[in-house]
Design a protein around this motif. Structure first.
Motif, PDB file in Angstrom:
ATOM      1  N   GLY A   1      34.879 -10.961  -8.790  1.00 23.57           N
ATOM      2  CA  GLY A   1      35.000 -10.969 -10.238  1.00 23.57           C
ATOM      3  C   GLY A   1      33.812 -11.496 -11.008  1.00 23.57           C
ATOM      4  O   GLY A   1      33.949 -11.879 -12.176  1.00 23.57           O
ATOM      5  N   LEU A   2      32.607 -11.479 -10.412  1.00 19.84           N
ATOM      6  CA  LEU A   2      31.427 -12.036 -11.072  1.00 19.84           C
ATOM      7  C   LEU A   2      30.474 -10.983 -11.624  1.00 19.84           C
ATOM      8  O   LEU A   2      29.422 -11.344 -12.167  1.00 19.84           O
ATOM      9  CB  LEU A   2      30.631 -12.924 -10.096  1.00 19.84           C
ATOM     10  CG  LEU A   2      31.179 -14.305  -9.749  1.00 19.84           C
ATOM     11  CD1 LEU A   2      32.309 -14.215  -8.740  1.00 19.84           C
ATOM     12  CD2 LEU A   2      30.074 -15.204  -9.214  1.00 19.84           C
ATOM     13  N   VAL A   3      30.805  -9.707 -11.490  1.00 22.14           N
ATOM     14  CA  VAL A   3      29.817  -8.675 -11.826  1.00 22.14           C
ATOM     15  C   VAL A   3      30.238  -7.811 -13.004  1.00 22.14           C
ATOM     16  O   VAL A   3      29.478  -7.651 -13.973  1.00 22.14           O
ATOM     17  CB  VAL A   3      29.534  -7.786 -10.589  1.00 22.14           C
ATOM     18  CG1 VAL A   3      28.570  -6.652 -10.964  1.00 22.14           C
ATOM     19  CG2 VAL A   3      28.948  -8.620  -9.448  1.00 22.14           C
TER      20      VAL A   3
ATOM     21  N   ILE B   1      29.199 -13.249 -14.720  1.00 19.93           N
ATOM     22  CA  ILE B   1      28.866 -14.056 -13.546  1.00 19.93           C
ATOM     23  C   ILE B   1      29.549 -15.426 -13.575  1.00 19.93           C
ATOM     24  O   ILE B   1      29.786 -16.036 -12.525  1.00 19.93           O
ATOM     25  CB  ILE B   1      27.335 -14.206 -13.418  1.00 19.93           C
ATOM     26  CG1 ILE B   1      26.953 -14.807 -12.061  1.00 19.93           C
ATOM     27  CG2 ILE B   1      26.764 -15.021 -14.561  1.00 19.93           C
ATOM     28  CD1 ILE B   1      25.459 -14.792 -11.793  1.00 19.93           C
ATOM     29  N   TYR B   2      29.913 -15.906 -14.770  1.00 18.50           N
ATOM     30  CA  TYR B   2      30.524 -17.232 -14.895  1.00 18.50           C
ATOM     31  C   TYR B   2      32.041 -17.184 -15.084  1.00 18.50           C
ATOM     32  O   TYR B   2      32.679 -18.237 -15.196  1.00 18.50           O
ATOM     33  CB  TYR B   2      29.915 -17.989 -16.079  1.00 18.50           C
ATOM     34  CG  TYR B   2      28.415 -18.118 -16.022  1.00 18.50           C
ATOM     35  CD1 TYR B   2      27.785 -18.647 -14.897  1.00 18.50           C
ATOM     36  CD2 TYR B   2      27.622 -17.720 -17.086  1.00 18.50           C
ATOM     37  CE1 TYR B   2      26.397 -18.760 -14.843  1.00 18.50           C
ATOM     38  CE2 TYR B   2      26.239 -17.836 -17.044  1.00 18.50           C
ATOM     39  CZ  TYR B   2      25.639 -18.358 -15.915  1.00 18.50           C
ATOM     40  OH  TYR B   2      24.279 -18.464 -15.856  1.00 18.50           O
ATOM     41  N   VAL B   3      32.626 -15.993 -15.139  1.00 20.51           N
ATOM     42  CA  VAL B   3      34.054 -15.895 -15.441  1.00 20.51           C
ATOM     43  C   VAL B   3      34.921 -16.698 -14.474  1.00 20.51           C
ATOM     44  O   VAL B   3      35.768 -17.490 -14.913  1.00 20.51           O
ATOM     45  CB  VAL B   3      34.500 -14.415 -15.505  1.00 20.51           C
ATOM     46  CG1 VAL B   3      36.020 -14.293 -15.411  1.00 20.51           C
ATOM     47  CG2 VAL B   3      34.017 -13.782 -16.803  1.00 20.51           C
ATOM     48  N   PRO B   4      34.780 -16.563 -13.144  1.00 24.85           N
ATOM     49  CA  PRO B   4      35.693 -17.317 -12.275  1.00 24.85           C
ATOM     50  C   PRO B   4      35.628 -18.831 -12.468  1.00 24.85           C
ATOM     51  O   PRO B   4      36.663 -19.492 -12.602  1.00 24.85           O
ATOM     52  CB  PRO B   4      35.255 -16.898 -10.865  1.00 24.85           C
ATOM     53  CG  PRO B   4      34.683 -15.530 -11.049  1.00 24.85           C
ATOM     54  CD  PRO B   4      33.963 -15.603 -12.364  1.00 24.85           C
ATOM     55  N   PHE B   5      34.422 -19.388 -12.516  1.00 23.08           N
ATOM     56  CA  PHE B   5      34.354 -20.847 -12.602  1.00 23.08           C
ATOM     57  C   PHE B   5      34.769 -21.356 -13.979  1.00 23.08           C
ATOM     58  O   PHE B   5      35.484 -22.367 -14.105  1.00 23.08           O
ATOM     59  CB  PHE B   5      32.966 -21.342 -12.155  1.00 23.08           C
ATOM     60  CG  PHE B   5      32.040 -21.892 -13.197  1.00 23.08           C
ATOM     61  CD1 PHE B   5      32.286 -23.120 -13.781  1.00 23.08           C
ATOM     62  CD2 PHE B   5      30.888 -21.208 -13.554  1.00 23.08           C
ATOM     63  CE1 PHE B   5      31.403 -23.655 -14.727  1.00 23.08           C
ATOM     64  CE2 PHE B   5      30.009 -21.734 -14.476  1.00 23.08           C
ATOM     65  CZ  PHE B   5      30.272 -22.956 -15.075  1.00 23.08           C
ATOM     66  N   GLN B   6      34.401 -20.642 -15.049  1.00 23.72           N
ATOM     67  CA  GLN B   6      34.758 -21.140 -16.367  1.00 23.72           C
ATOM     68  C   GLN B   6      36.228 -20.876 -16.695  1.00 23.72           C
ATOM     69  O   GLN B   6      36.848 -21.638 -17.448  1.00 23.72           O
ATOM     70  CB  GLN B   6      33.810 -20.548 -17.420  1.00 23.72           C
ATOM     71  CG  GLN B   6      32.393 -21.090 -17.222  1.00 23.72           C
ATOM     72  CD  GLN B   6      31.402 -20.646 -18.269  1.00 23.72           C
ATOM     73  OE1 GLN B   6      31.492 -19.548 -18.810  1.00 23.72           O
ATOM     74  NE2 GLN B   6      30.409 -21.488 -18.554  1.00 23.72           N
ATOM     75  N   HIS B   7      36.803 -19.845 -16.105  1.00 23.13           N
ATOM     76  CA  HIS B   7      38.236 -19.618 -16.253  1.00 23.13           C
ATOM     77  C   HIS B   7      39.021 -20.778 -15.640  1.00 23.13           C
ATOM     78  O   HIS B   7      39.956 -21.313 -16.248  1.00 23.13           O
ATOM     79  CB  HIS B   7      38.615 -18.295 -15.578  1.00 23.13           C
ATOM     80  CG  HIS B   7      40.075 -17.986 -15.612  1.00 23.13           C
ATOM     81  ND1 HIS B   7      40.735 -17.628 -16.766  1.00 23.13           N
ATOM     82  CD2 HIS B   7      41.019 -17.989 -14.628  1.00 23.13           C
ATOM     83  CE1 HIS B   7      42.017 -17.411 -16.502  1.00 23.13           C
ATOM     84  NE2 HIS B   7      42.213 -17.629 -15.212  1.00 23.13           N
ATOM     85  N   CYS B   8      38.637 -21.196 -14.444  1.00 21.49           N
ATOM     86  CA  CYS B   8      39.353 -22.289 -13.776  1.00 21.49           C
ATOM     87  C   CYS B   8      39.110 -23.622 -14.473  1.00 21.49           C
ATOM     88  O   CYS B   8      40.021 -24.463 -14.537  1.00 21.49           O
ATOM     89  CB  CYS B   8      38.958 -22.350 -12.305  1.00 21.49           C
ATOM     90  SG  CYS B   8      39.584 -20.950 -11.359  1.00 21.49           S
ATOM     91  N   ASP B   9      37.916 -23.832 -15.007  1.00 21.09           N
ATOM     92  CA  ASP B   9      37.683 -25.028 -15.816  1.00 21.09           C
ATOM     93  C   ASP B   9      38.633 -25.057 -17.011  1.00 21.09           C
ATOM     94  O   ASP B   9      39.189 -26.101 -17.363  1.00 21.09           O
ATOM     95  CB  ASP B   9      36.237 -25.071 -16.316  1.00 21.09           C
ATOM     96  CG  ASP B   9      35.296 -25.757 -15.337  1.00 21.09           C
ATOM     97  OD1 ASP B   9      35.749 -26.187 -14.260  1.00 21.09           O
ATOM     98  OD2 ASP B   9      34.093 -25.853 -15.652  1.00 21.09           O
ATOM     99  N   ALA B  10      38.817 -23.909 -17.658  1.00 17.15           N
ATOM    100  CA  ALA B  10      39.694 -23.856 -18.834  1.00 17.15           C
ATOM    101  C   ALA B  10      41.159 -24.044 -18.454  1.00 17.15           C
ATOM    102  O   ALA B  10      41.925 -24.649 -19.215  1.00 17.15           O
ATOM    103  CB  ALA B  10      39.501 -22.528 -19.566  1.00 17.15           C
ATOM    104  N   LEU B  11      41.562 -23.540 -17.291  1.00 13.93           N
ATOM    105  CA  LEU B  11      42.932 -23.797 -16.843  1.00 13.93           C
ATOM    106  C   LEU B  11      43.147 -25.299 -16.691  1.00 13.93           C
ATOM    107  O   LEU B  11      44.209 -25.832 -17.059  1.00 13.93           O
ATOM    108  CB  LEU B  11      43.198 -23.094 -15.512  1.00 13.93           C
ATOM    109  CG  LEU B  11      43.211 -21.565 -15.522  1.00 13.93           C
ATOM    110  CD1 LEU B  11      43.530 -21.035 -14.132  1.00 13.93           C
ATOM    111  CD2 LEU B  11      44.204 -21.018 -16.531  1.00 13.93           C
ATOM    112  N   ARG B  12      42.154 -25.985 -16.149  1.00 17.53           N
ATOM    113  CA  ARG B  12      42.279 -27.427 -15.893  1.00 17.53           C
ATOM    114  C   ARG B  12      42.225 -28.237 -17.185  1.00 17.53           C
ATOM    115  O   ARG B  12      43.002 -29.185 -17.362  1.00 17.53           O
ATOM    116  CB  ARG B  12      41.165 -27.870 -14.939  1.00 17.53           C
ATOM    117  CG  ARG B  12      41.097 -29.359 -14.667  1.00 17.53           C
ATOM    118  CD  ARG B  12      40.158 -29.670 -13.503  1.00 17.53           C
ATOM    119  NE  ARG B  12      38.830 -29.125 -13.696  1.00 17.53           N
ATOM    120  CZ  ARG B  12      37.832 -29.772 -14.283  1.00 17.53           C
ATOM    121  NH1 ARG B  12      38.022 -30.999 -14.758  1.00 17.53           N
ATOM    122  NH2 ARG B  12      36.640 -29.218 -14.401  1.00 17.53           N
TER     123      ARG B  12
END
Length: 322
Positions: free
Chosen positions: A96-98, A258-269
């Motif tokens: 999911g980064l591309v 490119i940042y969707v997975p990590f920033q999505h999980c940061d926002a969930l937290r």
């Protein structure tokens, strides 16, 4: 939420902790990530999900961390053979980064633009303006989140080459982008706290473009000002202190694919768990003509490996919070 071949943890309002944990496990234990670890000579970590995340964090630190504590523009570029480069790009696409995916709906409580490097700040604000003018709505506000991170020499040259005014920090670029793209010459409200160190300072400017929701530009303080600047989670948490988030609110985050997975999980937290709101995270589509405000930089296999590591670390933090 599915961006590539592997779904990200759900950001639907009301998602229970057990379902979110399952979402982390699905992404982390997916075939593309397992294959990538194996290709770089790693053995898959054993134990429960927490132990697997710990092991992947340690593995990615050894093999995929090219920043070594530096800002992204200063990261070194690894030398990878053609076969490895192809494997990395294929895995990044599946994880999911591309590929950019448009928002799933048109009505949200809030739209949130996440800051970044100078060219990304301009592009993301342009994409938010595109969404609003194409029919998306935000009953609350458009929030543009950054920090007082000083711009690198490369970023300043990028702005100069594009004919934009000089900027010293990330939030300066976000502010210039909002003024230009929304046609607002000055903020309607402004507040600022000057601390002894820029990592502990903050600012808030609210613009009121005609016919659109209010646009708030925030520079967040760091939660560890003695060690580092504000990072993504700090900016999200700081924004949540300035807006009334309610259970069931849907929040759309705008970043780069490119940042969707990590920033999505940061926002969930930082947003979904404490406030009960829904989170959807999308990456800017660079093919849209009205967001091509600056040339799109080339994203290398090394950059994708670095951000796969960022996603692992963000999911590890989310799992610990759960």
């Amino acid at each position: 939420m599915r961006i590539g071949g592997v779904a990200l943890p759900s950001g639907e309002p009301g998602t229970v902790a057990e379902a979110m944990t399952t979402g982390v496990q699905v992404w982390v234990e997916s075939a593309p990530l397992r294959s990538l670890v194996r290709h770089f000579g790693g053995d898959w970590p054993t134990g429960d999900l927490g132990a697997v995340l710990d092991g992947l964090d340690a593995f990615s630190a050894r093999h995929w961390d090219f920043r070594a504590g530096r800002e992204r523009p200063a990261a070194r570029e690894p030398v990878l053979g053609p076969d490895t480069a192809t494997r990395v790009l294929d895995a990044a696409a599946a994880l999911g980064l591309v590929h950019p995916v448009p928002p799933a709906r048109s009505r949200y409580a809030h739209l949130v633009v996440l800051g970044g490097l100078a060219h990304a700040c301009l592009r993301r604000v342009a994409y938010a303006a595109h969404l609003l003018r194409a029919g998306a709505s935000a009953s609350g506000e458009l929030a543009v989140l950054g920090s007082f991170r000083p711009l690198s020499g490369m970023e300043r040259r990028t702005l100069t080459d594009a004919g934009l005014p000089p900027c010293g920090t990330e939030v300066d670029v976000l502010d210039v982008a909002v003024r230009r793209l929304f046609g607002v010459p000055a903020p309607a409200e402004e507040d600022r706290h000057e601390a002894g160190h820029p990592h502990d300072s903050w600012s808030s400017r609210t613009y009121r473009p005609a016919g659109l929701p209010p646009v708030r530009v925030l520079a967040a303080p760091s939660s560890e000002p003695e060690r580092r600047r504000a990072h993504t989670a700090d900016t999200q948490r700081f924004w949540a202190e300035h807006v009334a988030l309610s259970p069931g609110d849907r929040v759309l985050l705008v970043t780069a694919p490119i940042y969707v997975p990590f920033q999505h999980c940061d926002a969930l937290r930082t947003l979904a768990l404490p406030h009960g709101c829904g989170i959807e995270t999308v990456g800017v589509d660079p093919a849209l003509p009205d967001v091509a405000v600056l040339p799109e930089p080339t994203l290398t296999p090394g950059r994708y490996l670095q951000e796969i590591r960022s996603a692992i670390r963000s999911m590890r933090a989310l799992h610990a919070a759960l």
